[in-house]
Design an enzyme around this catalytic site. Structure first.
Site, PDB file in Angstrom:
ATOM      1  N   TYR A  57     -86.003  -7.220  -2.043  1.00  0.00           N
ATOM      2  CA  TYR A  57     -85.224  -6.372  -1.144  1.00  0.00           C
ATOM      3  C   TYR A  57     -86.095  -5.253  -0.568  1.00  0.00           C
ATOM      4  O   TYR A  57     -86.776  -4.537  -1.291  1.00  0.00           O
ATOM      5  CB  TYR A  57     -84.031  -5.759  -1.888  1.00  0.00           C
TER       6      TYR A  57
ATOM      7  N   ALA B 215     -61.043  -0.602 -15.277  1.00  0.00           N
ATOM      8  CA  ALA B 215     -60.402  -1.752 -14.636  1.00  0.00           C
ATOM      9  C   ALA B 215     -58.976  -1.911 -15.168  1.00  0.00           C
ATOM     10  O   ALA B 215     -58.051  -2.238 -14.415  1.00  0.00           O
ATOM     11  CB  ALA B 215     -61.212  -3.017 -14.878  1.00  0.00           C
ATOM     12  N   ARG B 216     -58.770  -1.645 -16.446  1.00  0.00           N
ATOM     13  CA  ARG B 216     -57.432  -1.747 -17.036  1.00  0.00           C
ATOM     14  C   ARG B 216     -56.503  -0.667 -16.516  1.00  0.00           C
ATOM     15  O   ARG B 216     -55.285  -0.798 -16.614  1.00  0.00           O
ATOM     16  CB  ARG B 216     -57.523  -1.674 -18.558  1.00  0.00           C
TER      17      ARG B 216
ATOM     18  N   GLU C 281     -68.283   0.910  -3.533  1.00  0.00           N
ATOM     19  CA  GLU C 281     -66.898   1.107  -3.099  1.00  0.00           C
ATOM     20  C   GLU C 281     -65.996   0.974  -4.316  1.00  0.00           C
ATOM     21  O   GLU C 281     -66.123   0.040  -5.104  1.00  0.00           O
ATOM     22  CB  GLU C 281     -66.486   0.084  -2.052  1.00  0.00           C
TER      23      GLU C 281
ATOM     24  N   ARG D 137     -66.315  -0.824 -15.437  1.00  0.00           N
ATOM     25  CA  ARG D 137     -66.138  -0.882 -16.899  1.00  0.00           C
ATOM     26  C   ARG D 137     -64.687  -1.238 -17.189  1.00  0.00           C
ATOM     27  O   ARG D 137     -63.774  -0.802 -16.496  1.00  0.00           O
ATOM     28  CB  ARG D 137     -66.509   0.445 -17.544  1.00  0.00           C
ATOM     29  N   SER D 138     -64.469  -2.022 -18.222  1.00  0.00           N
ATOM     30  CA  SER D 138     -63.150  -2.605 -18.460  1.00  0.00           C
ATOM     31  C   SER D 138     -62.055  -1.560 -18.678  1.00  0.00           C
ATOM     32  O   SER D 138     -60.915  -1.765 -18.258  1.00  0.00           O
ATOM     33  CB  SER D 138     -63.183  -3.585 -19.630  1.00  0.00           C
ATOM     34  N   SER D 139     -62.368  -0.433 -19.296  1.00  0.00           N
ATOM     35  CA  SER D 139     -61.334   0.592 -19.506  1.00  0.00           C
ATOM     36  C   SER D 139     -60.794   1.105 -18.179  1.00  0.00           C
ATOM     37  O   SER D 139     -59.585   1.317 -18.025  1.00  0.00           O
ATOM     38  CB  SER D 139     -61.891   1.761 -20.320  1.00  0.00           C
TER      39      SER D 139
ATOM     40  N   GLN E 262     -82.325   4.710  -1.298  1.00  0.00           N
ATOM     41  CA  GLN E 262     -81.213   5.622  -0.990  1.00  0.00           C
ATOM     42  C   GLN E 262     -80.936   6.580  -2.140  1.00  0.00           C
ATOM     43  O   GLN E 262     -81.083   6.232  -3.302  1.00  0.00           O
ATOM     44  CB  GLN E 262     -79.954   4.838  -0.626  1.00  0.00           C
TER      45      GLN E 262
END
EC number: 3.5.4.13
Length: 172
Positions: free
Chosen positions: A155, A101-102, A123, A97-99, A162
């Site tokens: 798949y 990532a920022r 990861e 999410r961009s927040s 999992q």
């Protein structure tokens, strides 16, 4: 074709895509937000190299809890709270999410294959400063894309079904 919010709501209603649990604020304009689950696996700092045939679990420390600190430049495996099931004609791109990532948190390019089912193990790479994540916090954003036709081989790999953080699996 990217699935927008109307498409996603329809796919969820028809149970073509399953996200469990699904909260009201999860479906966004062009994707679905996923939440921090209750488990993390931290990469151990060891001097011996990993070689195929070794048990990958020896290289991780597992923790369960309601909050986790991602230390500067640390790499961890995190699990989503949600269980996801995709049909054979839908795949997803995973983004931070961009927040977050920022703040400097990164997720390497990750794809959820058409036909996948399970909790996502992702990861996450740490920032330049510690960041605390709480269980239930929206931290990932999945963008869903419809394939032109259903894939020939949905798949069915080693991570199918999992639950919890899943460390790497190598087959011989």
């Amino acid at each position: 074709m990217i699935l927008g919010d109307r498409d996603l709501k329809y796919y969820l209603e028809k149970k073509w895509i399953l996200v469990d649990p699904l909260t009201e604020d999860s479906v966004r304009e062009n994707g679905i937000d996923m939440r921090v689950g209750g488990e993390i696996a931290r990469f151990k700092k060891v001097d011996k190299p990993f070689e195929e045939g070794m048990n990958p679990d020896e290289f991780f420390i597992r923790e369960k809890g309601d909050e986790f600190i991602i230390w500067p430049n640390e790499h961890v495996l995190m699990v989503t709270e949600e269980y996801l099931r995709l049909p054979p004609d839908v795949m997803a791109f995973v983004n931070m999410r961009s927040s977050f990532a920022r703040l400097g948190l990164l997720v390497p390019p990750t794809i959820v294959d058409a036909g996948f089912e399970g909790q996502l193990t992702i990861e996450v790479m740490g920032s330049g400063f510690p960041i605390k994540l709480r269980k239930g916090t929206r931290f990932l954003h999945l963008i869903f894309a419809k394939t032109l036709t259903p894939v020939e081989n949905p798949y069915k790999g080693k991570y199918q079904g999992q639950k919890g953080v899943t460390t790497p699996k190598f087959t011989k």
